[in-house]
Design an enzyme around this catalytic site. Structure first.
Site, PDB file in Angstrom:
ATOM      1  N   ILE B 265       0.840  -1.191   0.000  1.00 13.68           N
ATOM      2  CA  ILE B 265       0.000   0.000   0.000  1.00 13.68           C
ATOM      3  C   ILE B 265       0.876   1.243   0.000  1.00 13.68           C
ATOM      4  O   ILE B 265       1.959   1.242   0.553  1.00 13.68           O
ATOM      5  CB  ILE B 265      -0.911  -0.021   1.249  1.00 13.68           C
ATOM      6  CG1 ILE B 265      -1.981  -1.085   1.054  1.00 13.68           C
ATOM      7  CG2 ILE B 265      -1.524   1.324   1.532  1.00 13.68           C
ATOM      8  CD1 ILE B 265      -3.091  -1.035   2.073  1.00 13.68           C
ATOM      9  N   VAL B 268       4.096   5.000  -3.579  1.00 13.22           N
ATOM     10  CA  VAL B 268       4.987   4.459  -4.599  1.00 13.22           C
ATOM     11  C   VAL B 268       4.307   3.332  -5.362  1.00 13.22           C
ATOM     12  O   VAL B 268       4.308   3.294  -6.595  1.00 13.22           O
ATOM     13  CB  VAL B 268       6.300   3.953  -3.973  1.00 13.22           C
ATOM     14  CG1 VAL B 268       7.174   3.330  -5.052  1.00 13.22           C
ATOM     15  CG2 VAL B 268       7.032   5.097  -3.305  1.00 13.22           C
ATOM     16  N   GLU B 289      -1.921  -8.637  -1.994  1.00 10.56           N
ATOM     17  CA  GLU B 289      -2.677  -8.656  -0.734  1.00 10.56           C
ATOM     18  C   GLU B 289      -3.914  -7.792  -0.814  1.00 10.56           C
ATOM     19  O   GLU B 289      -4.955  -8.106  -0.258  1.00 10.56           O
ATOM     20  CB  GLU B 289      -1.810  -8.079   0.391  1.00 10.56           C
ATOM     21  CG  GLU B 289      -0.757  -8.983   0.886  1.00 10.56           C
ATOM     22  CD  GLU B 289       0.000  -8.315   2.018  1.00 10.56           C
ATOM     23  OE1 GLU B 289       0.451  -9.039   2.899  1.00 10.56           O
ATOM     24  OE2 GLU B 289       0.142  -7.078   2.015  1.00 10.56           O
ATOM     25  N   GLY B 383       2.634  -8.274   4.970  1.00 10.85           N
ATOM     26  CA  GLY B 383       2.912  -9.398   4.075  1.00 10.85           C
ATOM     27  C   GLY B 383       4.232  -9.262   3.344  1.00 10.85           C
ATOM     28  O   GLY B 383       4.570 -10.115   2.525  1.00 10.85           O
ATOM     29  N   LYS B 403      12.354  13.998   5.698  1.00 13.41           N
ATOM     30  CA  LYS B 403      12.476  15.160   6.592  1.00 13.41           C
ATOM     31  C   LYS B 403      13.478  16.167   6.026  1.00 13.41           C
ATOM     32  O   LYS B 403      14.483  16.508   6.683  1.00 13.41           O
ATOM     33  CB  LYS B 403      12.919  14.713   8.002  1.00 13.41           C
ATOM     34  CG  LYS B 403      12.115  13.563   8.586  1.00 13.41           C
ATOM     35  CD  LYS B 403      10.891  14.027   9.290  1.00 13.41           C
ATOM     36  CE  LYS B 403      10.123  12.811   9.829  1.00 13.41           C
ATOM     37  NZ  LYS B 403       8.762  13.142  10.225  1.00 13.41           N
TER      38      LYS B 403
END
Lengths: 507, 507
Positions: B265, B268, B289, B383, B403
């Site tokens: 997720i 990218v 997944e 996963g 950052k």
């Protein structure tokens, strides 16, 4: 020397050459593959001829095998300086030195993945494969000797093949091999093993005889395995494991036939397996990498029903005894390719109990199996990762200390991670056993410190953990400034122990 | 509220209760299981009722799910202080804080292993499972909603079951689920998936209705996924991956339909998947997944033929668009248990291309996916380990810095290892891509430093590596005294960058 009954293929009868002639086919820059798994079934003539004959300073090859080679072959190749790259495993003192000097590249690989990586284009094509056989059959296929390892994949993938026919191997081995090609994607099928004894393949390795550039005769037996007698520490570790398995049976999580066993090579594994001979357990099976002396003792005791592995690696006395009377074992053993013995798919499906050795463990259960002080390669990860990740119970063993207690094998943080906390269920030292199942990292730390650490290191390790909780906190408390202090002390003073002079570290 | 067509089982019609009544069945000390995978198909009423109603200070339960829960449920449970243990995954800010304080135990698990560990006795028996359903069929089996996750195993293993029937879910989802029990050893069979689209199971989850202690009605949709728009850095990373795959096709190692894709997720992964829409690649499949917005864009572009996953997790706009007109996608999707989607067996067999996100990588290619500065849990390994270990190509992505360049994501040594060098084939940052296949550690270091590191950190990282080779050597050169210096600087000064004052570290 007569070619029959060892060489039954007509076309190959005129390709008999010497080891030196065979070695001359291997040119600088080639990727060379050799059979051999834990010193069994390796090339015994051609690789040594190569090491001895090469005069050209610029000559260099890459070498891939099943696992370790016997007969000092890896040492002589390393000494000769003709290896650019070696993978996936080695156990040789001279080779290790060259690897750690940076003069020889070494790729440390999960042994179950090497064939997969070769087929998948992670490496260039194999130029020449050198494969030990006990017999070449009329159709050109060959019967391996004491190991399969990657030999079948090498035979299929290599552009050219050299066969070493070893006439010293008992003909009784014919029939114990189980050659199954795992294939390439897309469209491949499950590996259809559903129990350790499932036979899924052929008894000989298929070979395109057009690729064979030479047949070399040898009669040299495998290097014998080192004999590792149990000592009080390894016996204590074995005892803790047997007690633990007994409790698992009592609590109904295992039956008396347990689950298929895998045990790495070495004193502890041998001690544990010997321990089963006098135990309550019965109708055992093995789904392992290597069959060692203790496997045959377990067969003899009537405790072991069946054993599957990639090789048979025995001490000199056992080689003599077992191979001279192999008949009683023949129906109880399958020797298979290492991408089948070490297939995560099969290990997970069967639910293996895996027992492997750690160089060091940390308080959260991460395991270093390969790197001394985080930098220097010992042997390699071997198959430990294939088994630890996929087994039903992943057990790691180590003595709590070594070098007369100057080294604690349980440390604040391991200097190299081969097996993460996710893949380590149980840690055992002679001090005791830490069952880490169902525990979060902070709970794992307390249990490992309490059960496994040597008394000389326990207070300091507890202090590290408690201060890490207070000063930093987190899911996995650490003090990065101190995490490797024990290794630094070892490097500077020869011992991990804190001396009075060193005082307390500042935080 | 009428019970039909959602509740078709006669025996269960008189077990309708409120969420509060259901929550009252959950007693302190219980192990509670809830459906839900990446915020999809989770309990939306009973767990929240539990968080809101519990007054007893000593009340504590253990909670296992598929993966993350939506609707701030994990946060409210953590806030209420009623969790003793949570596993195997979470993404909640409040829960993370409690975990890192040590006030809530968290076990970070490979998502493909949770069911296996529960069946295998690593945890006590599940007392109550709370499972979201879109429909209960006449035989008592139930149709899940937007995820399967561990729901089928929970239904089988739990002593008691509470069903939340969610009437907001489109009836069109019925038929997309593929429920297959992986079984227990000994004697279990291969998972018979041979391509991403192989249907192997049933469309509903079997349920022993005698175990059902309550049916709760809800009509609350899943929490929407956060929308992550591509930015220049993620677009650059996606571009490097697409170029790399293009080269793999050119060199004959892949075809234009590649291999089944898995993507974690986030920004990218979404960028990469969107990149495929305008690419040369075609007839793609996914064995993943989670199906995200980008999956449906790929369907719409005609590039994607089929997708298999454990859940569908969409943004608010896509939820509306996709679920209101699900017909065109229905035959192209299978939603399965997570011990099937994440089964190493299937991932290895199919040859998946896995794209996952790293928190930090080191110069040898070890990856930290979970722990900030080695101590503080972010989300969990999820996963990523199931896929990285078993995929044909294991790709890890990260920006080279974060950052405003104060943090380099490529460091001398990672402070926590989730994926070892053995399981990482390719590392990609916006700076470039390092193809690590076939390289030994020293070669890996040079390639990662050259291709992936931000210019502001490249010289110092190269210096570290070169000094490590000179001072210590070894297979994997490190200077343990300096390995975490960058993290120490970050901790003390807020930046990994070396300041003039700090000067050179002494060795």
């Amino acid at each position: 020397m007569t070619s029959s009954p060892y060489l039954q293929n007509q076309a190959l009868k005129d390709r008999i050459i010497t080891a030196d002639q065979a070695a001359a086919h291997i040119k600088s820059g080639m990727l060379v593959a050799s059979s051999g798994f834990t010193k069994a079934g390796d090339s015994k003539a051609v690789l040594l001829a190569l090491a001895n004959n090469t005069q050209n300073q610029a000559y260099q090859i890459d070498l891939v095998t099943g696992a370790s080679l016997g007969h000092d072959t890896d040492g002589q190749l390393a000494q000769a300086g003709i290896l650019r790259l070696r993978f996936p495993f080695q156990v040789d003192r001279t080779m290790r030195k060259e690897i750690n000097k940076g003069s020889l590249y070494f790729i440390d690989q999960h042994l179950g993945e090497t064939a997969e990586l070769l087929k998948n284009g992670h490496f260039p094509a194999i130029d020449v494969a050198i494969l030990e056989a006990s017999k070449i059959l009329p159709d050109g296929s060959f019967v391996p000797t004491t190991s399969v390892g990657n030999a079948a994949e090498f035979a299929a993938l290599a552009k050219k093949v050299i066969i070493e026919i070893n006439t010293s191997v008992t003909a009784d081995l014919q029939g114990i091999h189980d050659i199954y090609p795992t294939g390439i994607y897309p469209g491949r099928s499950p590996i259809p093993i559903t129990e350790a004894s499932s036979r899924i393949g052929t008894t000989a390795i298929p070979l395109d005889t057009d690729k064979v550039i030479g047949i070399v005769w040898t009669d040299i037996p495998d290097s014998p395995a080192d004999i590792a007698e149990p000592d009080p520490e390894t016996s204590a570790i074995a005892g803790h494991i047997l007690d633990f398995l007994h409790q698992e049976v009592e609590q109904g999580r295992l039956t008396k036939s347990l689950l298929p066993l895998q045990a790495g090579i070495g004193k502890v594994a041998n001690s544990v397996l010997h321990g089963f001979a006098d135990s309550e357990f019965e109708d055992l099976t093995m789904y392992s990498e290597v069959l060692q002396d203790s496997t045959f003792d377990l067969f003899d005791s009537g405790k072991l029903l069946f054993a599957s592995a990639a090789s048979i690696t025995l001490s000199e006395a056992y080689q003599k005894r077992i191979f001279e009377n192999f008949g009683p074992y023949k129906d109880k053993i399958l020797i298979r390719p290492q991408d089948v013995t070490n297939a995560g798919e099969v290990i997970r499906r069967l639910g293996v109990i895996a027992i492997n050795t750690a160089i060091e463990c940390d308080i959260y259960g991460n395991v270093n199996s390969t790197h001394i002080s985080g930098t220097h390669m010992m042997n390699g990860i071997g198959g430990s990762g294939d088994f630890a990740r996929n087994s039903a119970l992943s057990i790691f063993v180590t003595t709590s200390t070594s070098k007369e207690h100057r080294i604690s094998k349980i440390v604040p943080m391991v200097t190299h991670v081969d097996h993460t906390e996710h893949d380590v269920d149980v840690i055992v030292t002679e001090q005791g056993l830490a069952d880490l199942r169902g525990l979060a990292p902070r709970q794992r730390a307390l249990r490992i410190i309490e059960n496994c650490v040597h008394p000389q290191y326990k207070d300091e390790l507890r202090s590290y953990y408690e201060r890490a909780c207070t000063l930093r906190g987190g899911q996995t408390p650490h003090i990065l400034e101190e995490a490797f202090d024990w290794h630094r002390r070892l490097s500077s003073s020869g011992s991990m122990k804190k001396t009075v002079e060193q005082g307390c570290p500042t935080v």
